[in-house]
Design a protein around this motif. Structure first.
Motif, short mmCIF file in Angstrom:
data_model
loop_
_atom_site.label_atom_id
_atom_site.label_comp_id
_atom_site.label_asym_id
_atom_site.label_seq_id
_atom_site.Cartn_x
_atom_site.Cartn_y
_atom_site.Cartn_z
N GLU A 1 16.39 -9.15 7.44
CA GLU A 1 15.79 -7.86 7.13
C GLU A 1 14.79 -7.96 5.99
O GLU A 1 13.77 -7.27 5.98
N ALA A 2 15.08 -8.82 5.02
CA ALA A 2 14.15 -9.01 3.91
C ALA A 2 12.84 -9.61 4.41
O ALA A 2 11.75 -9.20 3.98
N ALA A 3 12.92 -10.57 5.33
CA ALA A 3 11.71 -11.17 5.88
C ALA A 3 10.92 -10.13 6.68
O ALA A 3 9.69 -10.09 6.61
N GLY A 4 11.61 -9.28 7.43
CA GLY A 4 10.94 -8.23 8.16
C GLY A 4 10.23 -7.25 7.24
O GLY A 4 9.12 -6.81 7.52
N LEU A 5 10.88 -6.92 6.13
CA LEU A 5 10.28 -6.01 5.17
C LEU A 5 9.01 -6.61 4.57
O LEU A 5 7.98 -5.94 4.45
N VAL A 6 9.07 -7.88 4.21
CA VAL A 6 7.88 -8.55 3.66
C VAL A 6 6.77 -8.57 4.70
O VAL A 6 5.60 -8.33 4.39
N GLY A 7 7.11 -8.84 5.96
CA GLY A 7 6.11 -8.82 7.03
C GLY A 7 5.48 -7.45 7.17
O GLY A 7 4.26 -7.34 7.37
N ASN A 8 6.28 -6.40 7.07
CA ASN A 8 5.75 -5.04 7.16
C ASN A 8 4.81 -4.73 5.99
O ASN A 8 3.77 -4.09 6.18
N ILE A 9 5.19 -5.17 4.80
CA ILE A 9 4.34 -4.93 3.63
C ILE A 9 3.01 -5.65 3.78
O ILE A 9 1.95 -5.08 3.50
N ILE A 10 3.05 -6.90 4.23
CA ILE A 10 1.82 -7.67 4.42
C ILE A 10 0.95 -7.02 5.49
O ILE A 10 -0.27 -6.92 5.34
N GLY A 11 1.56 -6.56 6.57
CA GLY A 11 0.81 -5.88 7.62
C GLY A 11 0.15 -4.60 7.10
O GLY A 11 -1.01 -4.31 7.43
N PHE A 12 0.88 -3.83 6.29
CA PHE A 12 0.32 -2.61 5.70
C PHE A 12 -0.87 -2.94 4.81
O PHE A 12 -1.91 -2.26 4.87
N LEU A 13 -0.74 -3.97 3.97
CA LEU A 13 -1.84 -4.36 3.08
C LEU A 13 -3.05 -4.83 3.88
O LEU A 13 -4.19 -4.50 3.54
N ARG A 14 -2.82 -5.58 4.96
CA ARG A 14 -3.92 -6.05 5.80
C ARG A 14 -4.63 -4.87 6.46
O ARG A 14 -5.87 -4.79 6.45
N ASP A 15 -3.87 -3.94 7.01
CA ASP A 15 -4.46 -2.76 7.65
C ASP A 15 -5.24 -1.92 6.64
O ASP A 15 -6.33 -1.41 6.95
N SER A 16 -4.71 -1.80 5.44
CA SER A 16 -5.39 -1.03 4.40
C SER A 16 -6.71 -1.70 4.01
O SER A 16 -7.73 -1.02 3.86
N ALA A 17 -6.70 -3.01 3.86
CA ALA A 17 -7.92 -3.73 3.51
C ALA A 17 -8.97 -3.60 4.61
O ALA A 17 -10.15 -3.39 4.33
N GLU A 18 -8.54 -3.68 5.87
CA GLU A 18 -9.48 -3.53 6.98
C GLU A 18 -10.07 -2.13 7.00
O GLU A 18 -11.26 -1.96 7.29
#
Length: 53
Positions: A25-42
């Protein structure tokens, strides 16, 4: 010990507990955070490109 140090240590302890207790679950959370940051940057890049074109 001041409150800022205490909160920092408590936060680190909470993160370590979460990673040790539920690593999947911790790895999934980190993946979600990274995805959110990537989408925000785009989104920001798209906005700036549209402003200057």
């Amino acid at each position: 010990m001041n409150a800022k140090k205490l909160l920092t240590f408590a936060g680190i302890a909470l993160v370590l507990f979460f990673v040790i207790a539920k690593p999947g679950e911790a790895a999934g959370l980190v993946g979600n955070i990274i995805g959110f940051l990537r989408d925000s940057a785009e989104s920001v890049i798209t906005f700036v490109s549209n402003v200057f074109s």
